[in-house]
Design a protein around this motif. Structure first.
Motif, mmCIF file in Angstrom:
data_model
loop_
_atom_site.group_PDB
_atom_site.id
_atom_site.type_symbol
_atom_site.label_atom_id
_atom_site.label_comp_id
_atom_site.label_asym_id
_atom_site.label_seq_id
_atom_site.Cartn_x
_atom_site.Cartn_y
_atom_site.Cartn_z
ATOM 1 N N THR A 48 12.076 59.335 39.280
ATOM 2 C CA THR A 48 12.076 58.872 40.658
ATOM 3 C C THR A 48 12.725 59.862 41.611
ATOM 4 O OG1 THR A 48 14.176 57.747 40.353
ATOM 5 C CG2 THR A 48 12.183 56.485 39.888
ATOM 6 N N ILE A 54 11.541 56.645 47.948
ATOM 7 C CA ILE A 54 12.776 55.987 48.394
ATOM 8 C C ILE A 54 13.413 55.372 47.155
ATOM 9 C CG2 ILE A 54 13.716 54.080 49.753
ATOM 10 C CD1 ILE A 54 11.277 54.476 51.630
ATOM 11 N N SER A 55 14.630 55.828 46.819
ATOM 12 C CA SER A 55 15.224 55.355 45.569
ATOM 13 C C SER A 55 16.370 54.387 45.822
ATOM 14 C CB SER A 55 15.718 56.528 44.726
ATOM 15 O OG SER A 55 16.292 56.005 43.540
ATOM 16 N N LYS A 372 5.910 54.623 46.316
ATOM 17 C CA LYS A 372 6.997 55.491 46.811
ATOM 18 C C LYS A 372 8.334 54.780 46.941
ATOM 19 C CE LYS A 372 4.093 58.891 47.161
ATOM 20 N NZ LYS A 372 4.094 59.834 46.029
ATOM 21 N N VAL A 373 8.620 53.904 45.974
ATOM 22 C CA VAL A 373 9.929 53.246 45.961
ATOM 23 C C VAL A 373 10.350 53.049 44.509
ATOM 24 C CG1 VAL A 373 8.881 50.932 46.139
ATOM 25 C CG2 VAL A 373 11.280 51.269 46.816
ATOM 26 N N TYR A 375 13.524 51.520 41.608
ATOM 27 C CA TYR A 375 14.675 50.662 41.302
ATOM 28 C C TYR A 375 15.020 50.892 39.845
ATOM 29 C CZ TYR A 375 10.902 47.913 39.274
ATOM 30 O OH TYR A 375 9.809 47.525 38.540
ATOM 31 N N ALA A 398 21.171 54.219 51.144
ATOM 32 C CA ALA A 398 19.861 54.109 51.792
ATOM 33 C C ALA A 398 20.032 53.884 53.296
ATOM 34 C CB ALA A 398 19.067 52.959 51.175
ATOM 35 N N GLN A 402 14.826 53.504 55.549
ATOM 36 C CA GLN A 402 14.394 53.545 54.136
ATOM 37 C C GLN A 402 14.431 52.153 53.533
ATOM 38 O OE1 GLN A 402 17.386 56.473 52.920
ATOM 39 N NE2 GLN A 402 15.717 57.853 52.330
ATOM 40 N N ARG A 405 11.211 50.334 54.796
ATOM 41 C CA ARG A 405 9.976 50.758 54.132
ATOM 42 C C ARG A 405 10.012 50.456 52.644
ATOM 43 N NH1 ARG A 405 8.400 56.258 53.869
ATOM 44 N NH2 ARG A 405 10.497 56.901 54.526
ATOM 45 N N GLY A 406 11.180 50.696 52.028
ATOM 46 C CA GLY A 406 11.282 50.533 50.584
ATOM 47 C C GLY A 406 11.168 49.078 50.145
#
Lengths: 419, 419
Positions: A48, A54-55, A372-373, A375, A398, A402, A405-406
């Motif tokens: 990731t 986005i992490s 694009k995210v 967890y 974050a 972010q 969007r995430g």
């Protein structure tokens, strides 16, 4: 750095070397090494770490909040004040002013404090001096994955104690203690990693009383305790046990571990353990063999930051993490499917999501990364398995945009999976 | 750092606490903790740290040689270049530029290098991933005490291999290898701690060949290798084994450990291990549980010092240690009793004295301290006992005048004991 300055060809004295056997290392690793596995989180973090993802996966403190100027000033002060001693070997126990400051916060003598190279080292050395092969270690369900990794080489048997929104279920704990000859209990009472949950005061009191009555050592891991952004501060298990022991730190069955990683900066690796003298003595011996001492410069730097920077930094971090948590919670309420349950942390860096039964957060992760995210799936946090429908989200590093969007992308991922 | 902000009296839910049992911790320590003991050197150092005692006991690099200005410049550069990343969590394997630089010195890929928090951590984690309880570990007689302390928690059985002035006796090693199913051999080939002896080239070649033929892993500990002040540099065991394996670092049975503690500064705790990929993979897992990673800032600081400061520093340190060694040797020749034998190191920080049989350097130490001089008795360096008439002297951090007064006082101590 070994060199090859000899000009003669290297000659080995007799016959050709035996053919290399690719199982050489397999048969030469220790039993304990074979029991060790790579951290699931670590492997996931690798996947990731693409820059456009986005992490919410890592447990990283927000670097934009680091007190850079204060660290620079501390470095100048340390180099001026200590000179070469800042870069020389130093004592295993730790830099005296740092030990003394930590001890004062709990009203105990400095001899009951051992400085550690990150609280991960505290967990490793506690495992080393407390756990014999097969000893029963009680852990929360779920529990901090890093603790499992530290203890694993010492080959304990884990028993999971159920938890709910107030933390460890103490009735269940009592039943376990009656049924099982446990050696120790590992717990994260404040804003637990991974759930963000906090153990209630009443349960703290019962946990301390029950474990003491059953002669079970408690390791209280408290990296996040100072980062409470809502609700009232609660006494630590250590403080309750100290009170019960009449203030004698050598008669306390709780061992307390904490760190400057979440309140100041993590990259210096400065942490500590508070415990009864017989435990500290063994930790000193174990630490001599493990790394001699925590880097001298790093302990001196942190010592310079205790009076002014640390309290200011705690206020800054609490405020920002509180806003980020609130923002993430409101976005979850808006975007996650009905049937998704989640915790409401009062501090720290994490919250915990339970999806409807049947969903698998390990398999869903690749779909999330496509959106694009990222967890961390929850199952690695269970010592004995389970939690396939759970996941951990970190809000600490974050930005608001972010989070928006995430969490929206995650909501879409879970909605799609529910059909 | 846990607080007590609750104003209610702390109430524990049921009955009075059981009386404290002073054997509580004894019965709760692990078997391995009970096998651990305080370092004899450490306890001795405490006795001898009176400011008016000239100490040849510690193994401290000379602090007056530390490159203070270069470290300050490196700090500024790191903070400017990396910003908050210098204080953030980083990867377990280590700072990539540092790994890559180390790897280049040996012509191996960076994946075969693991950064450690001091070479003591390298020894601890190698013990953890290689030694199962009861495994036979071959050690030099005498050997480095710190290695014994690192390995001890993993409960090996030690077998001593005799040494002479050229280091390990390889004929004796061959006999041991034929008689004993050994797991690994631990050796310090360059300017050994404690003896200052160096393994000859011919013996290095035979050692590599013998251990490979018998399938015995070698841990080569080389903190002092760059500090040669006389004679010619010799290839490391690792380099010989790599050559023999056709340059493939994954088919090398020697594991190499070294450090920046003796060439740059020790207080940053930056060191490394070079090994085959299966070993490195297990070391990474072990290090995740042991301290997550070596402090980020410290690795970046050392990386800044590699090109200019390190080679310059090595020249300075070699020159000064060479002068101090020579001075100590000439003073010993003048003041020590006939019958006292001693080594002539070609580098490093130590020399080794063997007194006539019947003298005991542990009991003589208190008489030496009365004459205001200290050393380390030799017996703790023998894994299985012995060496009561031996001692280690460190010349690295002693000024010429201290060497003169200290060696004279030691000579008087030993003369008096001989009557």
């Amino acid at each position: 750095m070994q060199g090859m300055t000899t000009t003669e060809p290297l000659q080995v004295s007799s016959g050709p070397a035996p053919a290399w056997d690719d199982t050489f290392w397999t048969s030469r690793l220790s039993g304990r090494a074979r029991s060790m596995t790579a951290s699931a989180i670590r492997e996931i973090l690798k996947i990731t770490q693409q820059p456009d993802v986005i992490s919410f996966a890592g447990g990283l403190p927000a670097p934009e909040l680091f007190p850079m100027d204060a660290v620079k000033a501390a470095f100048d002060s340390v180099m001026t004040h200590y000179g070469p001693a800042a870069l020389q070997y130093s004592t295993t126990e730790g830099h005296p002013p740092l030990r003394e400051w930590i001890a004062r916060q709990s009203g105990i003598p400095a001899r009951n404090v051992q400085i550690m190279t990150g609280s991960q080292q505290g967990l490793d050395l506690l495992g080393k001096v407390l756990i014999s092969e097969g000893d029963v270690v009680l852990v929360e369900s779920p529990t901090y994955l890093g603790a499992l990794q530290s203890f694993q080489p010492y080959l304990p048997r884990y028993v999971q104690v159920p938890t709910d929104n107030e933390g460890i279920d103490v009735d269940a704990l009592e039943a376990v203690l009656k049924a099982t000859p446990a050696k120790l209990l590992y717990a994260v009472p404040n804003f637990q990693n991974p759930t963000g949950r906090t153990l209630s005061l009443e349960r703290r009191q019962r946990l301390v009383e029950l474990t003491r009555r059953h002669g079970v050592t408690v390791i209280e891991d408290d990296p996040y305790g100072k980062l409470r952004f809502t609700g009232s501060e609660l006494p630590s298990l250590y403080q309750l046990a100290l009170e019960q022991a009449g203030g004698d730190p050598d008669r306390v069955h709780v061992i307390y571990s904490s760190s400057f990683s979440k309140t100041l900066v993590p990259g210096l690796r400065d942490a500590w353990v508070q415990a009864a003298t017989p435990v500290i003595q063994k930790l000193i011996q174990a630490k001599q063999g493990a790394d001699l001492h925590t880097p001298t410069l790093n302990q001196m730097l942190v010592s310079e930051l205790l009076e002014d920077t640390l309290p200011r930094q705690i206020e800054i971090v609490k405020k920002v993490y509180g806003e980020r948590a609130q923002h993430m919670l409101s976005q979850i309420a808006e975007h996650f499917p009905k049937g998704a349950d989640y915790t409401t942390p009062e501090g720290g860096m994490f919250l915990w999501v339970t999806l409807p039964e049947g969903l698998n957060t390990v398999t869903l992760l690749s779909e999330a990364v496509e959106r694009k995210v990222a967890y961390v799936p929850g199952s690695p946090f269970f010592a004995l398995g389970g939690g396939e429908n759970t996941l951990r989200l970190s809000y600490s590093s974050a930005a608001p945009e972010q989070i928006e969007r995430g969490i929206k992308a995650l909501g879409e991922t879970f909605q799609a999976a529910l059909g």
